[in-house]
Design an enzyme around this catalytic site. Sequence first.
Site, PDB file in Angstrom:
ATOM      1  CG  HIS A  99      -2.358   1.290   1.676  1.00 20.91           C
ATOM      2  ND1 HIS A  99      -3.094   1.507   0.458  1.00 20.91           N
ATOM      3  CD2 HIS A  99      -1.401   2.033   2.140  1.00 20.91           C
ATOM      4  CE1 HIS A  99      -3.449   2.395   1.385  1.00 20.91           C
ATOM      5  NE2 HIS A  99      -2.631   3.288   2.170  1.00 20.91           N
ATOM      6  CD  GLU A 100       2.035   3.580   3.900  1.00 23.13           C
ATOM      7  OE1 GLU A 100       2.169   4.765   2.901  1.00 23.13           O
ATOM      8  OE2 GLU A 100       0.657   3.335   4.282  1.00 23.13           O
ATOM      9  CG  HIS A 103       0.655   6.323  -0.790  1.00 19.46           C
ATOM     10  ND1 HIS A 103      -0.561   6.619  -1.168  1.00 19.46           N
ATOM     11  CD2 HIS A 103       0.550   5.894   0.467  1.00 19.46           C
ATOM     12  CE1 HIS A 103      -1.272   6.624   0.127  1.00 19.46           C
ATOM     13  NE2 HIS A 103      -1.321   5.615   0.524  1.00 19.46           N
TER      14      HIS A 103
END
Length: 257
Positions: A99-100, A103
Amino acid sequence: MLEDPLFWLLVLPGLLLGAYAQWRIKANVTEYSQLPTENGITGAEVARRLLDSRGLHAVKIEATPGMLTDHYDPGSKILRLSQDVYFTPSVAAAGIAAHEAGHAIQDADDYFPMEARTYIVPIVQLASKIAPWLFVAGLMLQLQSLTWAGVVLFGSSSLFALLTLPVELNASSRAEQLLVNQGIIRGDQQIVGVQNVLSAAAWTYVAAAVSALGSWLFYVVLLLSQARPTADRAAPQDAARRDGRGRAGGGRTRTAR
């Protein structure tokens, strides 16, 4: 304020959603932290592999203290993972790390919602410091213009929370796709595990948006309800003054003749 039913009507849903989201993410992270990744790959290794697959070799990965403190810093191009994610070879850690990494990929792709959120961060930070002072000063001095200025600035937090939603949901979508494409997660159990962890995390952002919007609406409705009686009281007084001036003017005209 706490005795006002309107407060609970507008603010309580966000509080309840927030409590539900926190329970759900802790439960899912705890459950799927027990499920190992296919090849014993840790969260840090997951993030590195995903970033390298997109040519983002310059993005650094660091361990940071705390629980669920994982985040990507677009200013310094550093992806920071909590120690439980950085060093752990689990499906939960893989999902959070991916998920990070999503980003960081958004940043590289100039994903517009993320860029917009990044640009308004300084504005939101400044507004959050000024808004309470303007709001309180307006109430004390009975200057509605100041009070409304404070409420408008409070609204920047709601805007930030709403902009955060598409950014986080898109990062989660990218994460799941990247994990499958890179062969890091395999089989229904691991895929469902990642989906549950990412879905639980998404609920925290939904709760934050609902809470911020509800709190802001409460202040807006509160000020509107206070402004209405003031306007109602002022209207007869203004009419009386106009009527008085009219009679006085008429009397002077008759005397002149």
